[in-house]
Structures are given as C-alpha cells and as structure tokens.
Design a protein around this motif. Structure first.
Motif, PDB file in Angstrom:
ATOM      1  N   ALA B  65       0.826  -1.212   0.000  1.00  9.34           N
ATOM      2  CA  ALA B  65       0.000   0.000   0.000  1.00  9.34           C
ATOM      3  C   ALA B  65       0.855   1.254   0.000  1.00  9.34           C
ATOM      4  O   ALA B  65       1.950   1.271   0.544  1.00  9.34           O
ATOM      5  N   CYS B  66       0.339   2.309  -0.607  1.00  8.58           N
ATOM      6  CA  CYS B  66       1.049   3.579  -0.547  1.00  8.58           C
ATOM      7  C   CYS B  66       0.056   4.684  -0.212  1.00  8.58           C
ATOM      8  O   CYS B  66      -1.143   4.556  -0.448  1.00  8.58           O
ATOM      9  N   ASN B  67       0.592   5.759   0.371  1.00  7.71           N
ATOM     10  CA  ASN B  67      -0.269   6.855   0.778  1.00  7.71           C
ATOM     11  C   ASN B  67      -0.008   8.136  -0.014  1.00  7.71           C
ATOM     12  O   ASN B  67      -0.530   9.194   0.330  1.00  7.71           O
ATOM     13  N   GLN B  69       1.139   9.604  -4.279  1.00  8.13           N
ATOM     14  CA  GLN B  69       1.459   9.262  -5.662  1.00  8.13           C
ATOM     15  C   GLN B  69       2.665  10.095  -6.082  1.00  8.13           C
ATOM     16  O   GLN B  69       2.690  11.303  -5.869  1.00  8.13           O
ATOM     17  N   TRP B 187      -0.788  13.884  -5.563  1.00  5.71           N
ATOM     18  CA  TRP B 187      -1.680  13.846  -4.401  1.00  5.71           C
ATOM     19  C   TRP B 187      -1.065  13.055  -3.264  1.00  5.71           C
ATOM     20  O   TRP B 187      -0.136  12.269  -3.465  1.00  5.71           O
ATOM     21  N   PHE B 189      -2.584  11.013   0.539  1.00  5.31           N
ATOM     22  CA  PHE B 189      -3.761  10.645   1.322  1.00  5.31           C
ATOM     23  C   PHE B 189      -3.466  11.023   2.766  1.00  5.31           C
ATOM     24  O   PHE B 189      -2.523  10.518   3.374  1.00  5.31           O
ATOM     25  N   ASN B 192      -7.865  10.929   6.040  1.00  9.86           N
ATOM     26  CA  ASN B 192      -9.054  10.425   5.349  1.00  9.86           C
ATOM     27  C   ASN B 192      -9.449  11.166   4.080  1.00  9.86           C
ATOM     28  O   ASN B 192     -10.572  11.041   3.607  1.00  9.86           O
ATOM     29  N   LYS B 193      -8.514  11.945   3.531  1.00 14.81           N
ATOM     30  CA  LYS B 193      -8.838  12.652   2.285  1.00 14.81           C
ATOM     31  C   LYS B 193      -7.657  12.595   1.318  1.00 14.81           C
ATOM     32  O   LYS B 193      -6.505  12.609   1.743  1.00 14.81           O
ATOM     33  N   ARG B 194      -7.996  12.598   0.035  1.00 12.29           N
ATOM     34  CA  ARG B 194      -6.960  12.762  -0.975  1.00 12.29           C
ATOM     35  C   ARG B 194      -6.717  14.258  -1.125  1.00 12.29           C
ATOM     36  O   ARG B 194      -7.648  15.005  -1.424  1.00 12.29           O
ATOM     37  N   ARG B 196      -4.593  17.251  -2.975  1.00  8.30           N
ATOM     38  CA  ARG B 196      -3.842  17.416  -4.226  1.00  8.30           C
ATOM     39  C   ARG B 196      -2.966  18.659  -4.211  1.00  8.30           C
ATOM     40  O   ARG B 196      -3.163  19.583  -3.421  1.00  8.30           O
TER      41      ARG B 196
END
Lengths: 96, 503
Positions: B65-67, B69, B187, B189, B192-194, B196
């Motif tokens: 998993a990654c948090n 990009q 972006w 995470f 609890n939100k992405r 950008r």
C-alpha cells in the motif's frame, strides 16, 4: 447501495484497513490478491466519512465504481496524464 | 600510487555486483563520520562503498500500500523484467517474508541487511512491516534491519521503529518547496482525504522534515534519497542537501530519474527527460560540498536479493522456499565465521590504505609536473577489481576520473550489452549507439576484449578502446594508460583553455 472493485485493481491493500464497515476483503489467489467489497456491508462511508475511503486512497483510475458502473476516479483524474496519451498507451499494450 | 592491496583475494561472494576495487578506491565517503556512526555503517552494503563488494542485502516485498502518488511511479508494480524501485514479482505476507529471509541468510552468509522498501510505502503498511521486523529481530538477531519511506507517516512510526532496533532509515526527500513538490506529487492521502497539489506537497514536506528530526534526535541513522528530475528539482536539490545535513542525515543519495514511456509513469508518458550521466555527476559534485554523497547506488527493486548490482531473487521464489529446510541456529554459527573473515579482510585493507605510501619512482614534491588535464576512463569488469569483461558482454561500465596524481570512482553507467546473446549481435548497430551515448564524457574504454566493429565506432565517437590491460587491476591499468597518454602529449592543457576552465 455499494461500491465495487473491478479487475483493474492491482491488489495493493491500501483500501482494506480504511473501510469503516470492514466490507473489503482480499481473496488470496495464486500470484495475485483480488479484492472484494461485500455489498451487504458497504455504506459508501455515509455517516463515517465525507467521502468513500477506498476510493479516496485507491491509486488506480477506474478500479472502484459505483452502482451505475461510474468510476469514482475517472481516467486521468489521479495521474494527470492527458486522455489521448492514455489511449495511445492502451493501444500499444493491446498490440503486444 | 596505490599499493597492491591484497588484490588477489577474490571477494568471498565470488562474482556479481561490481568490481571489488571499483568503488572502494575513492576517498571513503564515510571517513568524516564520528566513530560510533561509522562503525554502524561501514559493513552495510547500501551505505559503504567498500562494504558493498563483500556484504549482500535483500528486500522483502511485504508493503504494497502507498499513501502518496509520485510522478515517477506506476502502481502496477508487478513486472519481472524491470529493475527499478517499486517493482516486485511476488507480494508476501510477513510469515513468508521471514521464511524467505532466513532461507536467504542461510544460503548467502554474506547477507547482513534486510530492508523493507515497498513496493508501496513500508510505513503505510505498519502492521505488515512491523510484524516482519518483530519476528526477524527475535529469530535472526544477526541481521540488520532497515526501512525506507516517503516520510508521510514517519512521525507516527518513530517510537515503533526505535522499539524494533532499526537503526537505519531512508527517507526519500525530493524537495523542501511545496511549489516544486506539486510538480512531483500529484496527491497524498492525509486524514481520510486525498489532498492534491501544493497543499498535499506542503503536508508531505512537513512530515518528512519532522520525521527526519525525530529520528536523528534519537540517534537513529538517516540516509536521504533524492530523485534528480531535470528542470523540476535539479537545482533545488543543492538546498535540500544543505538542509538535510543540518538536520543530521548522514548520507545523501542523489539518484537519476527513471522515466521510460513503457513503464507507464506520468513522467515516462509525458516525455520528462532523465538526467544524463554527466548532469547527475555534476549535481552530486555540487551537493558533496555539504554532504557525504553516495555514488554506488544501483536503484534496486523492492524484492532484490544479493550483492548490489546482482539479483538472485529467482533462487528464492515462494515455491522454492517452501521446499527449503532452514536450521537457522546452525546457519548463524556459519554466518558469524564468514562475517568475521570479511571484517578481518576489510580491516587489513583499511589499515593498508591508511598507512603512508612510499613510491621510489615518485617525483620529488618540488619537481615541476607538466600540467595535464583530468580524463574519464570506462572499465568493463565482472568484479574482483580487474578488467575481466568483454566489451560486448558488459551490462554496465565503471567510470573513473583520473588526473596527474589522483583518481576517483564516479559511478556506473548501465547499458544493454552489445552482444545480447551467444550469437545475436543483430541489433548491434542501435545498441552500440545507446552504449556510446551512455559513455558521454568518457575518453578511454578498457575491456578484456573489444570486437573490430564496435572498435571503429567507439573511436569515431572520440572514445579510445583499449584491450591491452586485460586481467590487470583497474587502478594500475588506468594509471598506466594515463601516464602513457600524458607522455605522448595527449593530455596537455591548452593554455587558453586552461584559463577558461579555471574561470
């Protein structure tokens, strides 16, 4: 109402621990884990979060869809790669 | 002039990796460190240029998993033919990873370091990552544990990291300016939100810097990795180097961007240029004034096994491990013996290097030496510190810079071998063009053998091939070649030019 993970999922596990309803599970198959959202448990995070958590962290465009089959993260929305270049990539992959 | 330092002793691991003397000859990048840090890192293949010829490492891919990009990453990470960070063939559970680690440690006693590096972010998978560390610190106390991270979750994990006796952490820090960060990270995470753009990059940078300070204040060693992205962060990395050094990072590893369209990354598809070897080297030189720079990084896969530059992962796939019986208590005794032998050899080498050198042929200090310029020489080698690889079989060339008195290792240049198989030199033409491009700035190429056809093309490109030093130690050969060229008047600094170069 429930979200669904389609086969473009790469099995990265990022969504699984975030689900407030524990609706997401990995089906370990040889080689690749596949993820599944239990439609009876999924609430699209209503009441828990502003936005569905699986779709918020998912890195793959188009991998999570709603009940109408609409992608929550449409093509180009996460990487910023222009659609015509994505299209070219896909054509090149098909030719291989 | 170097003493012939036990150069006949082959590295205990046999071939693989790169040349034994290839990187060890440059002034040790770690020598300025305080003793307690140096003793921790000098046997670590990823930190010590010297150690990486003797000790091996492995990565276990337990962290998918990654948090965030990154624009140089594509999360479709399963690919067996690519060698780059973030790519693996088999994802593992912690139990499988522990079993694999013990099997590799028993089979390759030189393996001293186990790292978790992905294919996502290890600290975005805290349960899997820490379960692996917990089991290994119990079952294999003779293995050093490392982790690398993008830093977003780092501040929350520092206590747990300290608990598992992990004394080396690598943070990838590509920028300290959110405006630049927004061009690298589309972006993150977070809560609890992405998030950008600049806002996301700002949070990531703050977390990275906070994590770095927390780790160094606890005495946990931190190496900083940076990806050099021309036109995006290349100039900025000099500032990054200053800042991370001030905050206590002990080593900075500036790596070139890998951006090939077929990898499907944003940068690859958008045609973002990779740095040339000369651009990378210039930036590493610029940063080295502030910081110990690492030059032997091979940008391993997240499931690499073996010496740096080699990958023995195929010998340890899950089905093969299943059939292996590992008696780790016995293996540990054997491992201790091997480690002791390597340490003794390394200590001898260090002692010999530190000893004053006497050379009866050396000119007296005040004797005027004619000014000659520095040149770059590329070497084809399979390892062992000698020129023992055919030009056509080389997957990489080691590049040295040599001047009238000193030489230093600059790095390796990867390439597709000119002869792809036993008989197929068919694509030779285009492959050769690629090799010549990768040798930009090089004037001489030493190999054990070079064919007639590439010879002519290399010469045309201004690279003098030379097969006369086959099986000679690299350092002796480059010195001999340099002295010969200097004596022939080929290396004189033109007067007008020397003034211009000095400016």
């Amino acid at each position: 109402m429930s979200l669904e993970i389609v086969d473009s999922c790469v099995g990265c596990f990022a969504c699984e621990p975030l689900c407030p309803n524990k609706a997401i599970s990995a089906v370990m198959q040889p080689g690749e884990p596949l993820f599944f959202i239990n439609p009876d448990k999924c609430t699209e995070c209503l009441g828990d979060h502003d936005l569905p958590q699986c779709a918020e962290i998912c890195p793959i465009e188009g991998a999570i869809v709603d009940e109408y089959g609409e992608a929550l993260n449409p093509l180009g929305s996460l990487t910023g790669i222009p659609l015509h270049l994505l299209e070219q990539m896909r054509e090149a992959e098909c030719r291989q | 002039m170097e003493l012939p330092v036990i150069s006949n002793a082959a590295p205990p691991s046999g071939g693989g990796g790169c040349s034994e003397s290839g990187c060890g000859t440059e002034p040790d990048a770690l020598s300025h460190l305080p003793d307690h840090i140096r003793s921790k890192v000098q046997d670590h293949p990823c930190y010590s240029e010297e150690a990486h010829h003797y000790f091996a490492r492995m990565h276990v891919a337990v962290a998918p998993a990654c948090n965030i990009q990154c624009n140089y990453c594509n999360r479709k990470y399963d690919c067996s033919n690519e060698s780059r960070p973030g790519v693996v063939s088999e994802l593992m559970t912690p139990d499988q990873a522990v079993k694999k680690t013990l099997a590799v440690a028993a089979a390759i006693p030189q393996m001293t370091v186990l790292g978790i590096a992905g294919p996502g972010d290890p600290l975005a998978n805290p349960e899997r990552t820490f379960e692996t560390f917990r089991q290994l610190s119990e079952q294999a106390p003779d293995i050093k544990l490392c982790v690398s991270t993008n830093g977003l979750s780092l501040p929350d994990c520092v206590d747990e990291l300290a608990k598992h006796n992990i004394d080396h952490v690598t943070i990838t820090i590509n920028c300290v300016d959110p405006e630049i960060g927004a061009k690298i990270y589309p972006w993150i995470f977070w809560e609890n939100k992405r998030i950008r753009g600049v806002e996301g990059a700002k949070i990531l940078i703050e977390q990275q810097q906070k994590g770095l300070e927390m780790l160094t204040s606890r005495g946990i060693l931190v190496k900083v990795n940076s990806v050099m992205i021309p036109g995006v962060n290349d100039q900025h990395l000099k500032e990054v180097s200053k800042i991370v050094k001030a905050k206590g990072a002990f080593l900075h590893n500036v790596m070139p961007l890998i951006a090939e369209a077929e990898h499907g990354t944003y940068y690859g598809i958008m045609g973002q240029p990779e740095p040339t070897p000369l651009e990378l080297q210039a930036l590493q030189d610029d940063c080295s004034g502030d910081m110990s720079m690492m030059r032997h990084c091979r940008q391993c896969r997240a499931d690499a096994v073996g010496l740096l530059g080699e990958d023995r992962g195929d010998e340890f796939t899950l089905d093969k491990i299943d059939e292996m019986e590992v008696d780790y208590a016995t293996a540990m005794v054997e491992r201790a013996k091997v480690h002791e032998a390597i340490t003794t050899e390394l200590e001898m080498k260090r002692a010999l290097k530190a000893a004053p050198k006497f050379n009866p042929d050396a000119p007296l200090e005040d004797e005027a030496v004619p000014a000659t310029r520095n040149i770059r020489i590329a070497i084809a080698t399979k390892g062992g510190g000698v020129i023992n690889e055919h030009f056509g079989h080389a997957h990489e060339f080691l590049v040295y810079e040599i001047g009238p008195k000193e030489h230093r290792f600059l790095g390796h240049r990867k390439c597709t071998p000119y002869c792809m198989g036993d008989e197929s030199c068919g694509d030779g033409e285009t492959v050769l063009g690629g090799i010549i491009r990768s040798l930009e700035g090089v004037e001489v190429l030493l190999a054990s053998k070079i064919g007639f056809e590439p010879w002519a093309d290399l010469e045309k490109a201004g690279i003098q091939p030379n097969g006369e030093h086959a099986m000679e130690p690299i350092e002796d050969a480059i010195r001999a070649v340099y002295d010969e060229m200097a004596a022939a008047g080929k290396l004189a600094l033109p007067r007008a030019d020397s003034a211009a170069q000095a400016a």
